[in-house]
Design an enzyme around this catalytic site. Structure first.
Site, PDB file in Angstrom:
ATOM      1  N   HIS A 104      22.776  86.612  52.645  1.00 19.14           N
ATOM      2  CA  HIS A 104      23.068  86.147  54.002  1.00 19.14           C
ATOM      3  C   HIS A 104      23.158  87.337  54.952  1.00 19.14           C
ATOM      4  O   HIS A 104      22.719  87.270  56.113  1.00 19.14           O
ATOM      5  CB  HIS A 104      24.378  85.365  53.990  1.00 19.14           C
ATOM      6  CG  HIS A 104      24.553  84.418  55.125  1.00 19.14           C
ATOM      7  ND1 HIS A 104      25.696  83.685  55.313  1.00 19.14           N
ATOM      8  CD2 HIS A 104      23.744  84.089  56.172  1.00 19.14           C
ATOM      9  CE1 HIS A 104      25.582  82.932  56.390  1.00 19.14           C
ATOM     10  NE2 HIS A 104      24.404  83.167  56.942  1.00 19.14           N
TER      11      HIS A 104
ATOM     12  N   HIS B 267      27.403  84.352  43.063  1.00 18.31           N
ATOM     13  CA  HIS B 267      28.095  83.900  44.273  1.00 18.31           C
ATOM     14  C   HIS B 267      28.115  85.005  45.327  1.00 18.31           C
ATOM     15  O   HIS B 267      27.706  84.792  46.482  1.00 18.31           O
ATOM     16  CB  HIS B 267      29.523  83.496  43.900  1.00 18.31           C
ATOM     17  CG  HIS B 267      30.362  83.040  45.050  1.00 18.31           C
ATOM     18  ND1 HIS B 267      30.647  81.715  45.296  1.00 18.31           N
ATOM     19  CD2 HIS B 267      30.991  83.738  46.043  1.00 18.31           C
ATOM     20  CE1 HIS B 267      31.397  81.616  46.379  1.00 18.31           C
ATOM     21  NE2 HIS B 267      31.631  82.831  46.851  1.00 18.31           N
ATOM     22  N   GLU B 268      28.571  86.193  44.933  1.00 20.57           N
ATOM     23  CA  GLU B 268      28.650  87.285  45.902  1.00 20.57           C
ATOM     24  C   GLU B 268      27.267  87.734  46.351  1.00 20.57           C
ATOM     25  O   GLU B 268      27.083  88.166  47.495  1.00 20.57           O
ATOM     26  CB  GLU B 268      29.442  88.454  45.326  1.00 20.57           C
ATOM     27  CG  GLU B 268      30.881  88.131  44.971  1.00 20.57           C
ATOM     28  CD  GLU B 268      31.670  87.546  46.127  1.00 20.57           C
ATOM     29  OE1 GLU B 268      31.345  87.829  47.303  1.00 20.57           O
ATOM     30  OE2 GLU B 268      32.630  86.794  45.858  1.00 20.57           O
TER      31      GLU B 268
ATOM     32  N   HIS C 274      26.255  85.776  49.352  1.00 22.14           N
ATOM     33  CA  HIS C 274      26.781  86.356  50.588  1.00 22.14           C
ATOM     34  C   HIS C 274      25.942  87.567  50.997  1.00 22.14           C
ATOM     35  O   HIS C 274      25.664  87.779  52.188  1.00 22.14           O
ATOM     36  CB  HIS C 274      28.231  86.798  50.394  1.00 22.14           C
ATOM     37  CG  HIS C 274      29.225  85.691  50.370  1.00 22.14           C
ATOM     38  ND1 HIS C 274      29.323  84.749  51.370  1.00 22.14           N
ATOM     39  CD2 HIS C 274      30.199  85.377  49.467  1.00 22.14           C
ATOM     40  CE1 HIS C 274      30.306  83.906  51.088  1.00 22.14           C
ATOM     41  NE2 HIS C 274      30.852  84.265  49.939  1.00 22.14           N
TER      42      HIS C 274
END
Length: 742
Positions: A534, A527-528, A531
């Site tokens: 991104h 999940h991290e 980010h």
């Protein structure tokens, strides 16, 4: 995840909380553009936002010197903008973007260290510096001269000749000024400044109370019989943590339980000792509820102040203010999303409850319509084990940290056309010194450092730090922190690489073994990392529009979508390998993992909707609950959302930094909103191949590279070729049936 940039104006002017301290600051060496020279960076290490800051020099004392100077530099640039009479893009909006260059760097580094290396000196520096943060932020938005210059510049014919990115930047900055109070009369501007100052102080205290309250509790267990049922991995960690604090001996060990999730989470899930589970649950439930760390007064004041702020700015509620520049657009739309999802999930929620209660009744011999809150995770895990013949602890040997890291890097390197290379590190004060040429300094010996390059061009896109194991000085949770948002090459200006950190509190090495993760740990990591991608793959010329500075209910799309790879057998074979033999996870175990994915999906979804509903309701209709305790208010708000617990629980809001001190105030719905987008977007990968480079490059180009250069809905259509399918998430979770013929 903790994201600091909710509004464009934050990215354009502030890039986080801008700090200021009274007193004359020393002079710094600057170039003709008003930026610090290399010599100036050496004198003021907090100004160095490059890939490798000198972390050991970033002391609290240095912050008290550098941050006031950074503010003085920003004010000098501000005066130049305010004096503009012949506006161009470069001397107005372009200059605005670089207004607080040193200040942004200093705040980013200071705030990051506060989250990973908390200490009394840094807290004292915060107390001196932070109270004036909001004052400076608001003063920019309410500076009459600045607003006149920008408003005049925004009306010039040349705005329409700008490239699309700069034109969007102009439009969004003007909107942020208007909604930030630029047109308010003087007395309302003064009140807004006061509100912002008080909110800064209160939200910081709220977060510190949570950290201090959690650290103030621990439980020492000396009888091994009390921890029956606990996994070996937890036993090793708990014993080693006790030894590290001078408790027990190797010959006569004891086990230390704390309120870090890696310690208490397994207790609630695996401990056969109900009294132990209850003790741990009740300790965690009290965090933020008792003196000297009681958050109730802070919570009430924050909600009141945010409502007043919204009304000053012309909004019906703080939810309307918070969502006006998001995909939802207003609080009503966000609330309808939550309530509609609640309606559609409720049948599955009640089926899950009955299944769980039936199972508990079968195992205990007594069927009840209630469940003890400290036993929910325990019985849920027992039901999972029986239903799928699956013990999730059997996954750990296949989730060794290095194997998971390496496999994750391989997956996304192949998808996005990048390379990820580790560099050696050193940490001041540790036993190891800087012995390797080119080693990068880090803030703790466990931190690792990596570079990201484009495969085709070989160009450095960015660098990142990884800090994954829990410490008393690190805040709870997991997050990605963009330490420096870079920018794409622009004419004669070369690319500025991005710098970020991904941090968390995953299972650490224990018992002479490497860190062996749970599947939840792996999901958190992926999940991290979403980010992070991104941030790293942003290819935007206007820095304030780059990376994760997108609509708040879109920012979780790149992270939520990544969780899908942790459940996929094809992807798992890449990163799930036995830490001793290197053998891939057996197909039988993978099949059981995949089969259990949607287990209790109704309860899991409703748990998130509880937070989203309480968050929105308190910011929309707080007057209805003013005379009630927070516990009573929560029970009323969530009467159709909560599990049937045998005892009333303490309100979530006491210990929920997301909606008080984090960036998700009136925005927690964003997790489910973005999860719905992610489930739909992942359908393209399922159709074209989850490791298909063509699909990966398309996602990089349409979503990851674009930042906030286009509206979020337009970015989604750029990848999927259509608007989002509102049923995709519920179909993916097995809550809705897939349409026939699809």
């Amino acid at each position: 995840m903790s994201m600091r940039y909710a509004h464009l104006i934050t990215g354009a002017l502030l890039l986080g909380a801008c700090l200021h301290a009274a007193g004359k600051a020393p002079e710094a060496e600057v170039n003709s553009c008003g930026m610090c020279t290399e010599s100036g960076l050496k004198q003021h290490p907090y100004f160095d936002s490059g890939a490798t800051p000198s972390w050991s020099k970033l002391t609290a004392t240095q912050a008290e010197e550098d941050i006031p100077l950074a503010l003085d530099l920003a004010r000098a640039r501000l005066e130049k903008i305010c004096a503009v009479t012949k506006p161009t893009y470069e001397n107005t909006f372009g200059a605005l973007e670089e207004l607080s260059h040193e200040l942004d760097a200093a705040e980013s580094l200071f705030s990051h260290l506060a989250s990973v290396a908390d200490n009394p000196e840094r807290r004292e520096a915060e107390k001196k510096l932070m109270p004036l943060v909001a004052e400076f932020q608001t003063s920019l938005l309410m500076n009459e001269q600045l607003w006149q210059v920008l408003r005049n510049a925004g009306s010039q014919p040349w705005v329409q000749t700008l490239d699309p990115q700069r034109r969007r930047f102009v439009e969004l900055v003007l909107d942020d000024f208007r909604t930030g109070g630029a047109d308010l009369p003087a007395e309302k501007k003064a009140r807004l400044s006061s509100i912002n100052r008080e909110l800064t102080k209160l939200t910081r205290q709220y977060a510190q109370n949570l950290l201090d309250a959690a650290n103030a509790w621990q439980l020492v267990i000396r009888d091994r019989a009390e921890i029956a049922g606990m996994p070996d991995s937890w036993e090793h960690s708990a014993r080693e943590e006790a030894l590290a604090k001078g408790l027990g001996t190797p010959e006569e060990p004891c086990w230390l339980v704390t309120l870090k999730y890696t310690s208490m989470g397994p207790v609630l899930k695996y401990a056969d000792n109900e009294a132990l589970r209850q003790k741990v649950y009740e300790a965690y439930a009290r965090v933020g509820t008792e003196k000297p760390y009681d958050n109730e007064g802070i919570i009430r004041r924050v909600i009141e102040l945010r409502r007043e702020k919204a009304e000053l700015l012309g909004f019906k509620s703080y939810a309307d203010l918070a969502t006006h520049n998001r995909m939802a657009g207003n609080g009503e739309t966000a609330m309808k999303f939550v309530e509609d999802l609640h309606r559609r999930v409720s049948p599955a929620f009640y089926r899950d409850i009955n299944e769980l209660l039936d199972f508990i009744g079968k195992k205990t011999g007594t069927r009840s319509d209630k469940i003890e809150p400290w036993s929910r995770a325990y019985w849920t895990e027992k039901l999972r084990e029986e239903k799928y013949d699956f013990d999730s602890e059997l996954l750990r040997p296949y989730y060794g940290a290095d194997s998971v890291f390496r496999g994750m890097f391989d997956i996304y390197s192949g998808l996005y056309g990048i390379t990820i290379t580790e560099r050696p590190t050193w940490c001041a004060g540790s036993a190891e010194k800087e012995t390797v040429k080119g080693a990068v300094e880090v803030w703790h010996p466990e931190v690792r450092f990596f570079e990201v390059r484009d495969v085709k061009s070989g160009e450095l896109l960015g660098s990142f730090y990884m800090d994954w194991f829990p410490r008393d000085t690190k805040r709870a949770g997991a997050w990605m922190n963009p330490l420096q948002t870079g920018k794409a090459a622009d004419g004669s200006s070369p690319r500025i690489p991005h710098v970020a950190a991904i941090c968390g509190n995953l299972s650490r090495p224990a018992g002479g073994k490497p860190a062996l993760f749970s599947h939840y740990d792996v999901e958190t990591l992926f999940h991290e990392f979403g980010h992070l991608m991104h941030a790293m793959l942003s290819d935007v010329k206007v820095k304030a529009l780059g990376g994760t500075r997108v609509a708040w209910d879109f920012v979780e799309l790149p992270s939520q979508i990544n969780e899908n790879w942790t459940w996929n057998p094809e992807a798992s074979r890449i990163f799930a390998r036995h830490y001793q033999t290197g053998e891939p996870m057996p197909a039988e175990l993978l099949d059981k993992l995949t089969a259990s994915r949607n287990f209790m999906a109704g309860i899991d979804t409703m748990n998130q909707l509880c937070i989203a509903r309480e968050d929105l309701e308190m910011y929309v209709n707080y007057d209805k609950y003013r005379g009630m305790s927070l516990d009573e208010a929560e029970r009323l708000i969530l009467k159709d959302y909560m599990l049937p617990y045998s005892v009333p629980r303490r309100a979530l809001i006491y210990n929920l930094p997301h909606i008080i001190s984090g960036g998700y105030s009136a925005g927690y719905y964003s997790y489910k909103w973005a999860e719905a987008l992610a489930a739909d977007a992942f359908s393209r990968f399922k159709k074209e191949g989850i490791l298909n480079p063509a699909a990966g490059r398309a996602f990089r180009e349409a979503i990851l590279s674009k930042g906030n250069t286009k509206p979020a809905a337009e970015l989604f259509r750029g990848f999927m070729g259509r608007d989002p399918d509102p049923d995709a998430m519920l179909i993916d979770q097995g809550i809705l049936e897939k349409p026939s013929g699809d």
